[in-house]
Structure formats: structure tokens, C-alpha cells
Design a protein around this motif. Structure first.
Motif, PDB file in Angstrom:
ATOM      1  N   LEU A 259     -33.877 -27.276  50.475  1.00  0.00           N
ATOM      2  CA  LEU A 259     -32.687 -26.631  49.929  1.00  0.00           C
ATOM      3  C   LEU A 259     -32.510 -25.233  50.517  1.00  0.00           C
ATOM      4  O   LEU A 259     -31.388 -24.801  50.789  1.00  0.00           O
ATOM      5  N   TYR A 260     -33.618 -24.542  50.720  1.00  0.00           N
ATOM      6  CA  TYR A 260     -33.581 -23.217  51.349  1.00  0.00           C
ATOM      7  C   TYR A 260     -33.023 -23.326  52.767  1.00  0.00           C
ATOM      8  O   TYR A 260     -32.158 -22.532  53.184  1.00  0.00           O
ATOM      9  N   ILE A 261     -33.501 -24.306  53.518  1.00  0.00           N
ATOM     10  CA  ILE A 261     -33.015 -24.518  54.889  1.00  0.00           C
ATOM     11  C   ILE A 261     -31.532 -24.811  54.887  1.00  0.00           C
ATOM     12  O   ILE A 261     -30.763 -24.276  55.704  1.00  0.00           O
ATOM     13  N   ASP A 262     -31.092 -25.688  53.972  1.00  0.00           N
ATOM     14  CA  ASP A 262     -29.672 -26.040  53.892  1.00  0.00           C
ATOM     15  C   ASP A 262     -28.812 -24.800  53.670  1.00  0.00           C
ATOM     16  O   ASP A 262     -27.764 -24.628  54.310  1.00  0.00           O
ATOM     17  N   LEU A 263     -29.245 -23.935  52.757  1.00  0.00           N
ATOM     18  CA  LEU A 263     -28.499 -22.714  52.452  1.00  0.00           C
ATOM     19  C   LEU A 263     -28.411 -21.810  53.674  1.00  0.00           C
ATOM     20  O   LEU A 263     -27.318 -21.356  54.051  1.00  0.00           O
ATOM     21  N   MET A 264     -29.538 -21.541  54.292  1.00  0.00           N
ATOM     22  CA  MET A 264     -29.557 -20.555  55.366  1.00  0.00           C
ATOM     23  C   MET A 264     -28.924 -21.064  56.664  1.00  0.00           C
ATOM     24  O   MET A 264     -28.287 -20.295  57.391  1.00  0.00           O
ATOM     25  N   LYS A 265     -29.077 -22.341  56.970  1.00  0.00           N
ATOM     26  CA  LYS A 265     -28.442 -22.876  58.165  1.00  0.00           C
ATOM     27  C   LYS A 265     -26.932 -22.766  58.076  1.00  0.00           C
ATOM     28  O   LYS A 265     -26.257 -22.367  59.025  1.00  0.00           O
ATOM     29  N   ARG A 266     -26.392 -23.098  56.915  1.00  0.00           N
ATOM     30  CA  ARG A 266     -24.931 -23.080  56.757  1.00  0.00           C
ATOM     31  C   ARG A 266     -24.384 -21.656  56.760  1.00  0.00           C
ATOM     32  O   ARG A 266     -23.393 -21.352  57.421  1.00  0.00           O
ATOM     33  N   ILE A 267     -25.046 -20.766  56.031  1.00  0.00           N
ATOM     34  CA  ILE A 267     -24.507 -19.415  55.902  1.00  0.00           C
ATOM     35  C   ILE A 267     -24.628 -18.634  57.216  1.00  0.00           C
ATOM     36  O   ILE A 267     -23.751 -17.835  57.560  1.00  0.00           O
ATOM     37  N   THR A 268     -25.702 -18.878  57.978  1.00  0.00           N
ATOM     38  CA  THR A 268     -25.830 -18.192  59.263  1.00  0.00           C
ATOM     39  C   THR A 268     -24.867 -18.761  60.291  1.00  0.00           C
ATOM     40  O   THR A 268     -24.358 -18.022  61.144  1.00  0.00           O
TER      41      THR A 268
ATOM     42  N   LYS B 218     -31.860 -12.878  65.539  1.00  0.00           N
ATOM     43  CA  LYS B 218     -31.926 -14.191  66.174  1.00  0.00           C
ATOM     44  C   LYS B 218     -30.521 -14.729  66.382  1.00  0.00           C
ATOM     45  O   LYS B 218     -29.766 -14.887  65.437  1.00  0.00           O
ATOM     46  N   GLU B 219     -30.166 -14.962  67.640  1.00  0.00           N
ATOM     47  CA  GLU B 219     -28.882 -15.568  67.995  1.00  0.00           C
ATOM     48  C   GLU B 219     -27.715 -14.868  67.303  1.00  0.00           C
ATOM     49  O   GLU B 219     -26.810 -15.499  66.773  1.00  0.00           O
ATOM     50  N   GLY B 220     -27.752 -13.541  67.292  1.00  0.00           N
ATOM     51  CA  GLY B 220     -26.666 -12.771  66.707  1.00  0.00           C
ATOM     52  C   GLY B 220     -26.810 -12.476  65.230  1.00  0.00           C
ATOM     53  O   GLY B 220     -26.033 -11.692  64.673  1.00  0.00           O
ATOM     54  N   ILE B 221     -27.774 -13.094  64.542  1.00  0.00           N
ATOM     55  CA  ILE B 221     -27.998 -12.837  63.116  1.00  0.00           C
ATOM     56  C   ILE B 221     -28.886 -11.600  62.964  1.00  0.00           C
ATOM     57  O   ILE B 221     -29.946 -11.507  63.571  1.00  0.00           O
ATOM     58  N   LYS B 222     -28.437 -10.653  62.144  1.00  0.00           N
ATOM     59  CA  LYS B 222     -29.165  -9.409  61.901  1.00  0.00           C
ATOM     60  C   LYS B 222     -29.702  -9.449  60.470  1.00  0.00           C
ATOM     61  O   LYS B 222     -28.924  -9.514  59.519  1.00  0.00           O
ATOM     62  N   GLN B 223     -31.028  -9.386  60.312  1.00  0.00           N
ATOM     63  CA  GLN B 223     -31.649  -9.520  58.993  1.00  0.00           C
ATOM     64  C   GLN B 223     -32.531  -8.318  58.685  1.00  0.00           C
ATOM     65  O   GLN B 223     -33.489  -8.021  59.404  1.00  0.00           O
ATOM     66  N   ILE B 224     -32.192  -7.611  57.599  1.00  0.00           N
ATOM     67  CA  ILE B 224     -33.016  -6.542  57.052  1.00  0.00           C
ATOM     68  C   ILE B 224     -33.782  -7.107  55.860  1.00  0.00           C
ATOM     69  O   ILE B 224     -33.166  -7.696  54.963  1.00  0.00           O
ATOM     70  N   VAL B 225     -35.083  -6.966  55.846  1.00  0.00           N
ATOM     71  CA  VAL B 225     -35.894  -7.327  54.678  1.00  0.00           C
ATOM     72  C   VAL B 225     -36.466  -6.037  54.104  1.00  0.00           C
ATOM     73  O   VAL B 225     -37.176  -5.308  54.789  1.00  0.00           O
ATOM     74  N   SER B 226     -36.117  -5.762  52.849  1.00  0.00           N
ATOM     75  CA  SER B 226     -36.619  -4.567  52.168  1.00  0.00           C
ATOM     76  C   SER B 226     -37.061  -4.982  50.770  1.00  0.00           C
ATOM     77  O   SER B 226     -36.355  -4.766  49.785  1.00  0.00           O
ATOM     78  N   GLY B 227     -38.244  -5.595  50.700  1.00  0.00           N
ATOM     79  CA  GLY B 227     -38.705  -6.176  49.448  1.00  0.00           C
ATOM     80  C   GLY B 227     -40.007  -5.597  48.931  1.00  0.00           C
ATOM     81  O   GLY B 227     -40.728  -6.273  48.186  1.00  0.00           O
ATOM     82  N   SER B 228     -40.316  -4.361  49.313  1.00  0.00           N
ATOM     83  CA  SER B 228     -41.599  -3.785  48.895  1.00  0.00           C
ATOM     84  C   SER B 228     -41.391  -2.588  47.971  1.00  0.00           C
ATOM     85  O   SER B 228     -41.991  -1.541  48.145  1.00  0.00           O
ATOM     86  N   GLY B 229     -40.516  -2.780  46.977  1.00  0.00           N
ATOM     87  CA  GLY B 229     -40.251  -1.713  46.026  1.00  0.00           C
ATOM     88  C   GLY B 229     -41.345  -1.523  44.999  1.00  0.00           C
ATOM     89  O   GLY B 229     -41.402  -0.487  44.329  1.00  0.00           O
ATOM     90  N   SER B 230     -42.221  -2.521  44.856  1.00  0.00           N
ATOM     91  CA  SER B 230     -43.324  -2.380  43.903  1.00  0.00           C
ATOM     92  C   SER B 230     -44.537  -3.221  44.282  1.00  0.00           C
ATOM     93  O   SER B 230     -45.634  -2.981  43.788  1.00  0.00           O
TER      94      SER B 230
END
Length: 571
Positions: free
Chosen positions: A276-285, A309-321
Motif C-alpha cells: 500500500l505504501y508503494i502504491d501511494l508513493m508511485k502514484r503521487i511521485t 531521484k528522477e526529479g523528485i526532491k525529498q526532505i526528511v526531517s523526522g528527528s524532533g525527539s
């Protein structure tokens, strides 16, 4: 045992240390691209900040608070990227866990109390874990009351998305990615208060937003990242191989096996290898690749990352705690496995830059700066003062494209190829001179039509559509929904086959509707057919439009349009 050890060493490439893709990036990690640029908006991004101990804040939040209070303006945004309360969101008031849950949201409210701009919370998977939708609504109500802002928690009511118009050039699209991953069979009424009730409609809405705002920088804030080199992407530290459970029980070998199974999507829906995660991200990207400037900002993995990756720009900022290790393989340009946050600057010239900060000793330390999008190229007008005739002969398709053999026509049918390939006498029109003058509002959307949205000098809006449709657009939007294929089918046999398929409909049928509607006293648009050359008023759109036949007509949904003018020739 040898096999398990091999898996351990092959998989164990994650670390908490700061990492750069290559030496060049490391040496230029703090180089800014913003010198001399005019700032449009700043977004302060921090995720997974919901694990403060009772009576304390977190290291990242303390450094974050100093940063936003020192530098912010009324135009800026703070965005909390989900997992606002560990482990299971906000429980009911009578729950024994209510006190610690309130504290974990209150430290974030306290952090932004002096912030001059707007504050936005989005939900993460842990925010759904306390009784699903009711628990999520409790958190929404609590945050909005504490901030005295009914729009501080988005999307609202457990719905999937919210479009936030930040400025003329910037749009935030807040997405509840956990909504998509939820088990809907266990929550059959979860969409009762939402306009979007299916996953299909969810993607259609995103597609429309991307197309209608293609000229803007679109920042998609959602908890789950499109890609990650953290634990949710199958990358684990040595410690995770030895202690795979929350309880610190050493399980060497078994821990490596668990890590390997997770990396193949075999354990958690929250990992980016689950179906389900793959389905979401493949479609939205795929949808994002059709737009010029989309930036994804997420939490979920407890670290800082920047990936492309292939024009997709991803910021991960998940270390708030919390913290977790990362790997530098594949598409990751930077990573850091300790507490910190990110800052995204968007400039007036259309460019953008992200900065990542660590938070050692509760102080912000700049680790990495990266230009996300470069400044828009200045358009050079090569059509200035060019003069045109008043009329010309033109056809929808070239003779070459419509001249088919008898066997071809026997198999595929005659269609209206003759009409498409026949020259007709039409006026030559330029946007600045026609009917009082038009300005281009934006490029239009559609699954096969190439179009522009126009505004006339009296604020009425019009649609300008090329008679020659786009086969590649149709292939991308309808046939290959989950894979970006635009470049793959340009000038191919497949494209030619679809263009020929379009000849099964008459290219000028729309012009019969107005006369028939007039005869029975129905309101109607007044389409015009003309040849539009490449010219100065098209500006940067000369790359895609011009030198062909077009149909222009009023937009019937235009709020500025006087309905009484429908059915009458446009003066």
C-alpha cells in the motif's frame, strides 16, 4: 550462521553520523545559493517531535525554538510533520496516559508561542493510533484551541488533504498519508465528513492541484516520505541487528533476519516496501513529475535526509525527539541520524534552498545546504516586433500524418483523416491584439488537450485549446498512471498510433453546438477557430504552443462571466 552474518554485514550500512554523498558535497555542505535573492517564504520543518519526557522538552525543540524566534517573520510557516504525540496520540481525559500526552503536545505549543508566522500541524501514523479518527479529532481540537487558530491542524476531520494558498508563487499541500494506509474495513465511516471518499478521487484531486498550480513552488507536507534511507527504507544500524525489539534483549542473527524481512515489505505497512505504501508513493511521485517545482517534506524516519531521484526532491526531517541511523546508498545526498530540523527557503525568482541543522547542546549547528530548484531562466523574446498576415491556410494534421494506405484504412477505418489533413482558411490571431487583449494565467490541465487559461482585460477568463491533441498526455494520465513516460513516447510509433486514433472524432464538431443551442434557446459558449503563431505575448509558452490551429471559448464556470452574454456573439 554464516548466512545470517553475511546478511548482517551486507545490510548494516546505517549510522547516526553526518554523511555526505561525496567529497565535493561535503566540502561545500554549507555553501548558500541565496546571496542577493529576495525571499518569498520560509518553512521551518520538524517532525516526530512528540516524545518529550514529562517536565522536559527535547534537544531539537529547544534549538528549533531559538531559531524560529530569532529569524521568523509573519510570512513564515512552522510545520510539525506528524507523530506529534507518542506512542498513541491524544487519549481521552480519563486515561492514565493523558497527562504525558498533553505534555508532549504542550512543549510544541510552548515552542511556537512567540513565533511571528503561521503554525501548521499535520498528522502521522502514531497520531491515528488512539482509537483512530476520534483520537485524531481530539488532537485537532486540542491544538487549535491552544493556538487559537482553527486552521492550525490540517487536513481536518481525518480527511486526506488540504490546499493552502501561501502566496502568488507558493502553495502548501498538506496530506494525511496515514489516511491512505489505514485499514478502511475497520473504519467504514472515516470519510463521512470528507469530500474525498475514495483513493481514486484522492489522486484525481492531487492531479488537478498539481496541474492548476504548475507555475508555483508546491511544497507537499506529509508524514511518510516518498523515499528514505532510514529504517523505514530497510536500512538499519548494527544495534538494530543485535536488539531488534523495543526491550533490550540481544537477538543476534534473529535481529538480522527481522531486518531483512522488513526491508522486503514483509512486516509493517509503515515501511516503504509494503504494497500500500508503494502504491501511494508511485502514484503521487508520477503526478509530481508532471509539474515544474514540487518539493516533498516528511518525517517518519527519525533522522535528517535529503534525497533526489528522477526529479523528485525529498526532505526528511523526522528527528524532533527521536533518533535512528541512516545510510548513504542510492539517491541520498545527505543524512544525519541525530536530533535536528530543516529550513526551506523559497525565493521570488522561483528558486529554493534547504538547510539542515543539528541541535547538540540545544544549539543549532548548520550541517548541510542544498539548492532544491534553481532560478527560473529568463525568457528571451525572439518574436518582438514580428508582423503577421491577417489570414492563412492551415490544417490540424500534416498531409503526411493523414495519408494512409487502403489496407491501413480497411483495418482501422476511414475516420476523419481527410478533414484533419485539409487546409482551411482561418484568421491569424495573437493574444495581445485579439478582442481587447489576453494575458496567460497558467497552463491548463487535461488528459489529452494542450491548453492555456487566459484572462481578458475585463477579467473574464477563457480557455485556449490546440486542435491537435497530445497523445503523450493521454498515455501518461490514463494508460501509465504509475510510471512517468512522457519522454519515452515522444516521436514514437505509439504516439503516432494514438494521434491517428483521435481522427475518429471530428476536429471542428464543437462549432455545431453553438448554433444548435441557439436554435432551442440554450445558453452556450461562442468558440472561435484561428491560427496562432509563436509571438511575444506567448512569452515562455512559445516552447510548447504556437504555429498551429486553436479553439478559444469562454469558461462557463467563470465567476466574473455575465451569464446573460451566453448565446450572443462576443463583442
Amino acid at each position: 550462521m554464516i548466512t545470517l552474518l553475511s546478511i548482517l554485514f551486507l545490510s548494516n550500512c546505517a549510522t547516526h553520523d553526518v554523511q555526505y554523498k561525496n567529497e565535493e558535497i561535503k566540502n561545500n555542505s554549507n555553501t548558500t545559493t541565496s546571496s542577493g535573492k529576495v525571499l518569498e517564504r520560509t518553512l521551518y520543518l520538524i517532525g516526530d517531535a512528540g516524545n518529550a519526557y514529562l517536565g522536559e522538552s527535547t534537544e531539537a525543540l529547544k534549538a528549533f525554538t531559538k531559531k524560529i524566534n530569532k529569524n521568523s517573520s509573519k510570512k513564515d510557516f512552522v510545520v510539525f510533520l506528524g507523530d506529534n504525540i507518542y506512542e498513541k496520540g491524544l487519549p481521552k481525559k480519563e486515561s492514565e496516559n493523558r497527562k504525558i500526552a498533553e505534555h508532549r503536545i504542550d512543549v510544541k505549543i510552548e515552542a511556537v508561542k512567540d513565533f511571528k508566522g503561521k503554525v501548521l500541524f499535520i498528522p502521522g501514523n502514531h497520531d491515528w493510533y488512539n482509537n483512530g479518527l476520534p483520537g485524531l479529532k481530539r488532537q485537532e481540537k486540542y491544538i487549535e484551541k491552544a493556538l487559537n487558530d482553527k486552521n492550525a491542524f490540517q487536513p481536518e476531520k481525518g480527511c486526506p488533504l488540504k490546499k493552502i494558498n501561501v502566496s502568488e508563487n507558493v502553495l502548501i499541500l498538506a496530506i494525511d498519508s496515514q489516511w491512505y494506509l489505514e485499514d478502511w474495513d475497520k473504519n467504514p465511516t472515516m470519510n463521512d465528513e470528507c469530500d474525498i471518499k475514495t483513493r481514486k478521487d484522492f489522486f484525481l484531486e492531487i492531479e488537478g492541484i498539481f496541474k492548476k498550480n504548475n507555475n508555483k513552488t508546491i511544497v507537499v507536507v506529509m508524514h511518510h516520505p516518498t523515499m528514505t534511507n532510514g529504517s523505514h527504507g530497510g536500512k538499519y544500524t548494527l544495534n538494530k541487528h543485535l536488539f531488534p525489539l523495543k526491550r533490550k534483549i540481544p537477538l543476534p542473527g534473529i535481529g538480522s533476519l527481522i531486518a531483512q524481512v522488513r526491508s522486503q515489505g514483509g512486516v509493517s505497512i509503515q515501511d516503504n516496501n509494503s504494497k500500500l505504501y508503494i502504491d501511494l508513493m508511485k502514484r503521487i511521485t508520477t503526478l509530481a513529475k508532471g509539474s515544474d517545482k514540487v518539493i516533498f517534506a516528511s518525517g517518519h524516519d527519525h533522522n535528517l535526509q535529503y534525497l533526489e531521484k528522477e526529479g523528485i526532491k525529498q526532505i526528511v526531517s523526522g528527528s524532533g525527539s527521536k533518533t535512528s541511523g541512516t545510510s548513504m546508498g542510492g539517491d541520498c545526498l545527505f543524512s544525519y541520524g541525530k536530533q535536528g530540523y530543516a529550513v526551506l527557503d523559497i525565493f521570488k525568482d522561483g528558486s529554493s534552498e534547504v538547510r539542515f541543522y543539528s541541535s547538540e547542546n540545544n544549539e543549532s549547528n548548520l550541517l548541510y545546504t542544498k539548492e532544491v530548484y534553481a532560478s527560473e531562466k529568463k525568457y528571451i523574446d525572439s518574436y518582438k516586433n514580428k508582423e503577421f498576415e491577417s489570414v492563412t491556410n492551415a490544417s490540424a494534421y500534416s498531409k503526411e500524418d493523414t495519408d494512409k494506405s487502403n489496407s491501413y484504412k480497411w483495418f482501422w477505418g476511414d475516420h476523419y483523416r481527410y478533414v484533419y489533413g485539409t487546409d482551411i482558411k482561418v484568421p491569424i490571431v495573437t493574444l495581445d491584439q485579439h478582442n481587447g487583449g489576453f494575458k496567460i494565467e497558467r497552463k491548463g490541465g487535461g488528459h489529452q488537450t494542450r491548453s492555456l487559461r487566459l484572462t481578458r482585460n475585463d477579467n473574464r477568463t477563457y480557455a485556449l485549446r490546440a486542435v491537435n491533441k497530445s497523445a503523450v498526455q493521454f498515455l501518461q494520465s490514463v494508460v501509465f498512471k504509475d510510471t512517468y513516460v512522457e519522454k519515452d513516447f515522444k516521436e514514437t510509433y505509439t504516439e503516432k498510433a494514438f494521434l491517428d486514433f483521435y481522427t475518429s472524432s471530428h476536429p471542428y464538431a464543437t462549432f455545431t453546438i453553438a448554433k444548435m443551442s441557439e436554435a432551442i434557446d440554450l445558453y452556450h459558449t461562442n468558440p472561435e477557430l484561428f491560427y496562432m503563431p509563436k509571438h511575444s505575448a506567448l512569452g515562455k509558452y512559445n516552447e510548447e504552443f504556437g504555429d498551429e490551429l486553436y479553439i478559444m471559448e469562454e469558461r462557463p464556470d467563470d465567476t466574473f462571466l455575465d451569464i446573460a452574454s451566453f448565446g450572443k456573439p462576443d463583442a
